[in-house]
Design an enzyme around this catalytic site. Structure first.
Site, PDB file in Angstrom:
ATOM      1  N   LYS A  47      42.498  43.816  50.498  1.00 51.65           N
ATOM      2  CA  LYS A  47      43.811  44.062  49.799  1.00 51.65           C
ATOM      3  C   LYS A  47      43.466  45.809  49.481  1.00 51.65           C
ATOM      4  CE  LYS A  47      45.103  41.381  47.272  1.00 51.65           C
ATOM      5  NZ  LYS A  47      45.856  39.468  46.213  1.00 51.65           N
ATOM      6  N   GLN A  91      43.780  40.634  39.102  1.00 49.67           N
ATOM      7  CA  GLN A  91      43.843  39.474  40.926  1.00 49.67           C
ATOM      8  C   GLN A  91      44.248  37.789  40.114  1.00 49.67           C
ATOM      9  OE1 GLN A  91      43.336  39.705  43.813  1.00 49.67           O
ATOM     10  NE2 GLN A  91      43.832  37.269  44.155  1.00 49.67           N
ATOM     11  N   ASP A 114      53.565  42.680  42.850  1.00 49.93           N
ATOM     12  CA  ASP A 114      53.175  40.855  43.442  1.00 49.93           C
ATOM     13  C   ASP A 114      54.431  40.122  42.881  1.00 49.93           C
ATOM     14  OD1 ASP A 114      50.738  39.891  44.517  1.00 49.93           O
ATOM     15  OD2 ASP A 114      49.549  39.977  42.372  1.00 49.93           O
TER      16      ASP A 114
END
Ligand code: NDP
Length: 287
Positions: A47, A91, A114
């Site tokens: 990422k 994460q 997200d």
């Protein structure tokens, strides 16, 4: 996936550069990584690399496995109030002592790139602008990229998680591009699963069971999107493992009109969609 993601990153690069020239703004993505699980570290590294490639400012905040929940929540609050941060991502998975839902709900919805916050999931439900979770969003972009017709098609999504399967089923059923499907959402309690899959013009496999979807479950000509990524031991590999998708690729692919490989399919599109969300977060904040 790789090809479409590379093209999307090129477009994003141009938009980020324009934002900088015209408004002196650089979108910033901050990722919080807890613990030292190897797959999470690899995802975060990828990422970061992709964010840098398109010109986003990216930062990774690392905590040891034993970090207190409060430390993480306080950091999220700090990032919520930091004007240089456009998007925040924590994460997953998290260590057991940290409440995932609390973490998700602490991220302010306008920075939740997200798309896991209940507000963004609610907006998605109603077809309103918010943030779409990166994996299903990446799949929508992939279907659009290759101009794959979805209208009127039977779609079967296997897996009902809040981050992949369920939002995917909503997107495929919504009016609009990469939508208008008749969707069946399957899970571990689904009866006659194979019969559902066999009916599908579009199959999205997101169950996390390596090579679960076999050739005899697939309707000839189907479009198959394989989201699953599982590490399977393989002593002949230098790393000692290989990545497997949820679809038995070698036997299923000859039957399909389109299929995504693992790795190199849904994965790169997920990252590209995350970058797209971060750019969007920056633009929305400054409008
Ligand atoms: P979850 O474990 O949260 O959800 C799995 C879903 O699959 C559940 O709904 C479960 O049903 C269902 N399921 C499990 N076994 C079966 C079965 N035998 N038959 C039917 N349904 C089944 O996983 P995620 O949604 O987070 O991820 C799914 C996969 O996608 C994983 O391999 C993950 O690593 C991968 N992934 C890949 C990404 C990428 O970037 N390419 C991003 C995110 C995930 P039930 O609800 O009944 O338990």
């Amino acid at each position: 996936g790789k090809k479409a993601a590379a093209e999307l990153r090129e477009e994003l690069k141009k938009e980020v550069s324009e934002l900088k020239t015209k408004y002196n703004k650089v979108p910033g993505l901050t990722v919080i990584l807890i613990g030292d699980m190897a797959p999470s570290q690899i995802y975060v590294r990828n990422k970061e690399k992709s964010a840098n490639e398109v010109g986003l400012k990216s930062e990774v905040i690392k905590y040891p496995e034993a970090v207190e929940e409060k430390t993480v929540l306080d950091k999220i609050e700090e990032l919520n109030n930091d004007e240089t941060v456009s998007g925040i991502l924590v994460q997953l998975p998290l260590p057991k002592h940290i409440d995932k839902q609390k973490v998700i709900e602490t991220i302010t919805p306008s920075k939740d790139v997200d798309g896991f916050h209940p507000i963004n999931q609610g907006l998605l439900m109603q077809g309103l602008p918010g943030f779409i979770p990166a994996t299903p969003y990446g799949i929508v972009l992939l279907l659009q990229h290759f101009k794959i017709e979805t209208t009127g098609k039977e779609a079967v999504v296997i897996g009902r998680s809040n981050i992949v399967g369920r939002p995917m089923s909503i997107l495929l059923s919504q009016p609009g591009p990469a939508g208008n499907c008749t969707v069946t959402l399957c899970h571990s309690k689904t009866q006659n699963l194979n019969e559902h899959i066999r009916r599908a013009d579009i199959v999205v496999a997101a169950l996390g069971q390596p090579e679960f979807v076999k050739a005899d479950m697939i309707k000839p000509g189907a479009v198959v999107i394989d989201v699953g990524i599982t590490r399977v031991d393989n002593p002949s590999k230098k790393s000692g493992f290989e990545l497997k998708g949820d679809v038995d690729f070698s036997n299923v692919s000859p039957l399909c009109s389109w299929i995504t490989p693992v790795p190199g399919g849904a994965g790169p599109m997920t990252i590209a969609a995350l970058l797209q969300n971060t750019l969007l977060a920056c633009v929305r904040r400054n409008n």
